[in-house]
Design a protein around this motif. Structure first.
Motif, PDB file in Angstrom:
ATOM      1  N   MET A  65     -67.940  13.933  25.466  1.00 24.55           N
ATOM      2  CA  MET A  65     -69.163  13.412  24.877  1.00 24.55           C
ATOM      3  C   MET A  65     -68.898  12.808  23.500  1.00 24.55           C
ATOM      4  O   MET A  65     -69.383  11.718  23.176  1.00 24.55           O
ATOM      5  N   ALA A  66     -68.089  13.527  22.680  1.00 20.19           N
ATOM      6  CA  ALA A  66     -67.779  13.031  21.348  1.00 20.19           C
ATOM      7  C   ALA A  66     -67.007  11.716  21.416  1.00 20.19           C
ATOM      8  O   ALA A  66     -67.251  10.791  20.631  1.00 20.19           O
ATOM      9  N   SER A  67     -66.070  11.621  22.364  1.00 13.91           N
ATOM     10  CA  SER A  67     -65.304  10.386  22.508  1.00 13.91           C
ATOM     11  C   SER A  67     -66.218   9.226  22.896  1.00 13.91           C
ATOM     12  O   SER A  67     -66.096   8.118  22.369  1.00 13.91           O
ATOM     13  N   GLY A  68     -67.165   9.509  23.815  1.00 14.64           N
ATOM     14  CA  GLY A  68     -68.110   8.463  24.224  1.00 14.64           C
ATOM     15  C   GLY A  68     -69.013   8.032  23.090  1.00 14.64           C
ATOM     16  O   GLY A  68     -69.275   6.834  22.891  1.00 14.64           O
ATOM     17  N   ILE A  69     -69.496   9.007  22.306  1.00 17.13           N
ATOM     18  CA  ILE A  69     -70.359   8.683  21.166  1.00 17.13           C
ATOM     19  C   ILE A  69     -69.593   7.859  20.136  1.00 17.13           C
ATOM     20  O   ILE A  69     -70.112   6.872  19.596  1.00 17.13           O
ATOM     21  N   ALA A  70     -68.355   8.273  19.850  1.00 17.36           N
ATOM     22  CA  ALA A  70     -67.550   7.537  18.885  1.00 17.36           C
ATOM     23  C   ALA A  70     -67.346   6.091  19.335  1.00 17.36           C
ATOM     24  O   ALA A  70     -67.424   5.156  18.534  1.00 17.36           O
ATOM     25  N   HIS A  71     -67.092   5.904  20.630  1.00 24.66           N
ATOM     26  CA  HIS A  71     -66.894   4.548  21.150  1.00 24.66           C
ATOM     27  C   HIS A  71     -68.166   3.716  21.015  1.00 24.66           C
ATOM     28  O   HIS A  71     -68.122   2.548  20.601  1.00 24.66           O
ATOM     29  N   LEU A  73     -70.685   4.115  18.926  1.00 28.19           N
ATOM     30  CA  LEU A  73     -71.115   3.889  17.549  1.00 28.19           C
ATOM     31  C   LEU A  73     -70.221   2.910  16.797  1.00 28.19           C
ATOM     32  O   LEU A  73     -70.618   2.382  15.761  1.00 28.19           O
ATOM     33  N   THR A  74     -69.024   2.694  17.305  1.00 27.22           N
ATOM     34  CA  THR A  74     -68.101   1.811  16.600  1.00 27.22           C
ATOM     35  C   THR A  74     -68.646   0.397  16.476  1.00 27.22           C
ATOM     36  O   THR A  74     -68.547  -0.242  15.411  1.00 27.22           O
ATOM     37  N   GLN A  75     -69.238  -0.135  17.549  1.00 34.23           N
ATOM     38  CA  GLN A  75     -69.743  -1.519  17.521  1.00 34.23           C
ATOM     39  C   GLN A  75     -70.874  -1.718  16.522  1.00 34.23           C
ATOM     40  O   GLN A  75     -70.815  -2.637  15.693  1.00 34.23           O
ATOM     41  N   PRO A  76     -71.952  -0.893  16.539  1.00 33.87           N
ATOM     42  CA  PRO A  76     -72.998  -1.115  15.531  1.00 33.87           C
ATOM     43  C   PRO A  76     -72.514  -0.889  14.107  1.00 33.87           C
ATOM     44  O   PRO A  76     -72.976  -1.571  13.180  1.00 33.87           O
ATOM     45  N   LEU A  77     -71.582   0.040  13.916  1.00 35.21           N
ATOM     46  CA  LEU A  77     -71.050   0.247  12.571  1.00 35.21           C
ATOM     47  C   LEU A  77     -70.256  -0.966  12.099  1.00 35.21           C
ATOM     48  O   LEU A  77     -70.344  -1.376  10.939  1.00 35.21           O
ATOM     49  N   ALA A 112     -70.577   2.665   5.509  1.00 40.42           N
ATOM     50  CA  ALA A 112     -70.169   2.206   6.839  1.00 40.42           C
ATOM     51  C   ALA A 112     -68.670   2.442   7.041  1.00 40.42           C
ATOM     52  O   ALA A 112     -68.238   2.873   8.123  1.00 40.42           O
ATOM     53  N   LYS A 113     -67.885   2.188   5.994  1.00 42.06           N
ATOM     54  CA  LYS A 113     -66.439   2.456   6.078  1.00 42.06           C
ATOM     55  C   LYS A 113     -66.178   3.949   6.232  1.00 42.06           C
ATOM     56  O   LYS A 113     -65.314   4.362   7.014  1.00 42.06           O
ATOM     57  N   ARG A 114     -66.939   4.755   5.503  1.00 39.98           N
ATOM     58  CA  ARG A 114     -66.763   6.209   5.608  1.00 39.98           C
ATOM     59  C   ARG A 114     -67.128   6.688   7.013  1.00 39.98           C
ATOM     60  O   ARG A 114     -66.427   7.514   7.607  1.00 39.98           O
ATOM     61  N   ALA A 115     -68.234   6.173   7.568  1.00 39.69           N
ATOM     62  CA  ALA A 115     -68.628   6.574   8.922  1.00 39.69           C
ATOM     63  C   ALA A 115     -67.578   6.144   9.939  1.00 39.69           C
ATOM     64  O   ALA A 115     -67.278   6.880  10.890  1.00 39.69           O
ATOM     65  N   ALA A 116     -67.004   4.953   9.740  1.00 35.87           N
ATOM     66  CA  ALA A 116     -65.958   4.490  10.653  1.00 35.87           C
ATOM     67  C   ALA A 116     -64.729   5.397  10.573  1.00 35.87           C
ATOM     68  O   ALA A 116     -64.112   5.726  11.602  1.00 35.87           O
ATOM     69  N   ASP A 117     -64.372   5.832   9.353  1.00 31.58           N
ATOM     70  CA  ASP A 117     -63.240   6.758   9.201  1.00 31.58           C
ATOM     71  C   ASP A 117     -63.516   8.087   9.902  1.00 31.58           C
ATOM     72  O   ASP A 117     -62.625   8.675  10.521  1.00 31.58           O
ATOM     73  N   ILE A 118     -64.760   8.564   9.796  1.00 32.46           N
ATOM     74  CA  ILE A 118     -65.120   9.820  10.466  1.00 32.46           C
ATOM     75  C   ILE A 118     -64.968   9.678  11.975  1.00 32.46           C
ATOM     76  O   ILE A 118     -64.468  10.574  12.658  1.00 32.46           O
ATOM     77  N   VAL A 120     -62.989   7.625  13.573  1.00 26.30           N
ATOM     78  CA  VAL A 120     -61.559   7.567  13.894  1.00 26.30           C
ATOM     79  C   VAL A 120     -60.978   8.970  13.954  1.00 26.30           C
ATOM     80  O   VAL A 120     -60.233   9.326  14.877  1.00 26.30           O
ATOM     81  N   ARG A 121     -61.348   9.798  12.987  1.00 26.97           N
ATOM     82  CA  ARG A 121     -60.829  11.166  12.962  1.00 26.97           C
ATOM     83  C   ARG A 121     -61.444  12.026  14.055  1.00 26.97           C
ATOM     84  O   ARG A 121     -60.800  12.951  14.555  1.00 26.97           O
ATOM     85  N   LEU A 122     -62.679  11.715  14.415  1.00 31.36           N
ATOM     86  CA  LEU A 122     -63.296  12.443  15.519  1.00 31.36           C
ATOM     87  C   LEU A 122     -62.551  12.170  16.816  1.00 31.36           C
ATOM     88  O   LEU A 122     -62.254  13.092  17.585  1.00 31.36           O
ATOM     89  N   ARG A 123     -62.219  10.922  17.047  1.00 25.09           N
ATOM     90  CA  ARG A 123     -61.481  10.585  18.258  1.00 25.09           C
ATOM     91  C   ARG A 123     -60.073  11.179  18.214  1.00 25.09           C
ATOM     92  O   ARG A 123     -59.535  11.618  19.231  1.00 25.09           O
ATOM     93  N   ALA A 124     -59.470  11.216  17.018  1.00 28.22           N
ATOM     94  CA  ALA A 124     -58.151  11.842  16.893  1.00 28.22           C
ATOM     95  C   ALA A 124     -58.243  13.343  17.130  1.00 28.22           C
ATOM     96  O   ALA A 124     -57.370  13.947  17.746  1.00 28.22           O
ATOM     97  N   TYR A 125     -59.331  13.951  16.638  1.00 24.98           N
ATOM     98  CA  TYR A 125     -59.515  15.400  16.826  1.00 24.98           C
ATOM     99  C   TYR A 125     -59.686  15.724  18.301  1.00 24.98           C
ATOM    100  O   TYR A 125     -59.122  16.685  18.815  1.00 24.98           O
TER     101      TYR A 125
END
Length: 293
Positions: A65-71, A73-77, A112-118, A120-125
């Motif tokens: 679910m987290a991977s799907g959400i991260a994917h 959210l990346t486009q609107p961010l 927006a940059k901070r959210a994008a970094d989060i 990236v780390r969420l997907r890495a986690y």
């Protein structure tokens, strides 16, 4: 045979038989008790195994679910970031550089940059690839996340006190992840104050040297932590909040331990809760320059 010796022999024989029967019965009962204990132990082992399987299933499901959400959210961010940057260029072209609207757009770009970094780390986690840590100034990152949290606390009517050292506090951490930890602790403290209904609600954040490392403390004047909950605070999927998922503090603990630190919770002497994050210090900020060369 005379009757008296015969009666004595019969009595002794009966007593011996009764003793043997009693010993056999106790042995049988002991065997049954051992079997019952073994069966109970097997049932408990099976229950624990099922619990672990269910826990692993929930972890995997949440990871997907987290991977799907991260994917998603990346486009609107990305769109928000590019539009805000374009807005700043338009503002500068029309002589509005450093104007209030440019300041707002700059804040949008930063967050927006901070959210994008989060993300990236969420997907890495989720993918079990931990972010690489470097030497960073804790004082700067605590100040940054306090500034972000102050908006929410002001809206709730909760005072926020900050005590930071004047000198840099170098530690080997990932800046985005350590900001996540502090932000989560501040938000939890604000929730505790709000739930307690304090008219003079306050949260205090401090960073101070402790031995060879640093200690970040987040205090509140809420109702404190119930004794029966305190030992389970950092347990995954355990939450005292009606709508809580029980992952915030568990994730904080995982992040801090990855940087060779620790996190603890206790009730303050004057009431409320105190969370302390302890991190080993780096020798100095020059390590950061050496690490990036």
């Amino acid at each position: 045979m005379p009757p008296l010796p015969f009666a004595l022999f019969a009595a002794l024989s009966l007593a011996g038989l009764a003793l043997v029967r009693s010993l056999l019965r106790h042995r049988q009962e002991a065997a049954l008790a051992r079997e019952a204990a073994d069966a109970a132990s097997r049932r408990e082992a099976l229950r624990q195994h099922e619990t672990k399987l269910a826990h692993a299933l929930r972890i995997n499901s949440m990871g997907e679910m987290a991977s799907g959400i991260a994917h998603e959210l990346t486009q609107p961010l990305t769109a928000l970031l590019s539009q805000s940057q374009a807005g700043r260029r338009i503002a500068a072209a029309n002589g509005l550089a450093d104007s209030p609207i440019d300041t707002v757009l700059a804040a949008n770009v930063q967050q927006a940059k901070r959210a994008a970094d989060i993300l990236v780390r969420l997907r890495a986690y989720v993918g079990r690839s931990a972010a690489e840590a470097g030497v960073h100034d804790l004082a700067r990152h605590v100040a940054d996340i306090v500034a972000l949290s102050r908006i929410d606390l002001d809206r709730r009517g909760i005072a926020l006190a900050v005590d930071l050292p004047g000198a840099p506090a170098p530690a080997r951490v990932d800046p985005v992840e350590i900001e996540q930890v502090i932000h989560n602790l501040i938000r939890n403290a604000a929730d505790a104050v709000e739930q307690a209904g304090r008219a003079n609600g306050r949260v205090a954040v401090a960073l101070a040297p402790e031995g060879a490392g640093h200690a970040i403390t987040v205090r509140d004047n809420g109702a404190g932590i119930p004794p029966e909950i305190l030992p389970r605070l950092f347990e995954p999927f355990f939450s005292s909040k009606p709508d809580g998922m029980g992952l915030g503090l568990s994730l904080c603990e995982s992040i801090v331990e990855r940087f060779d630190g620790s996190i603890s919770a206790e009730n303050g002497a004057e009431g409320g809760a105190v969370f302390t994050v302890r991190l080993p210090g780096a020798r100095d900020m020059r390590e950061r320059e050496e690490a990036t060369e």
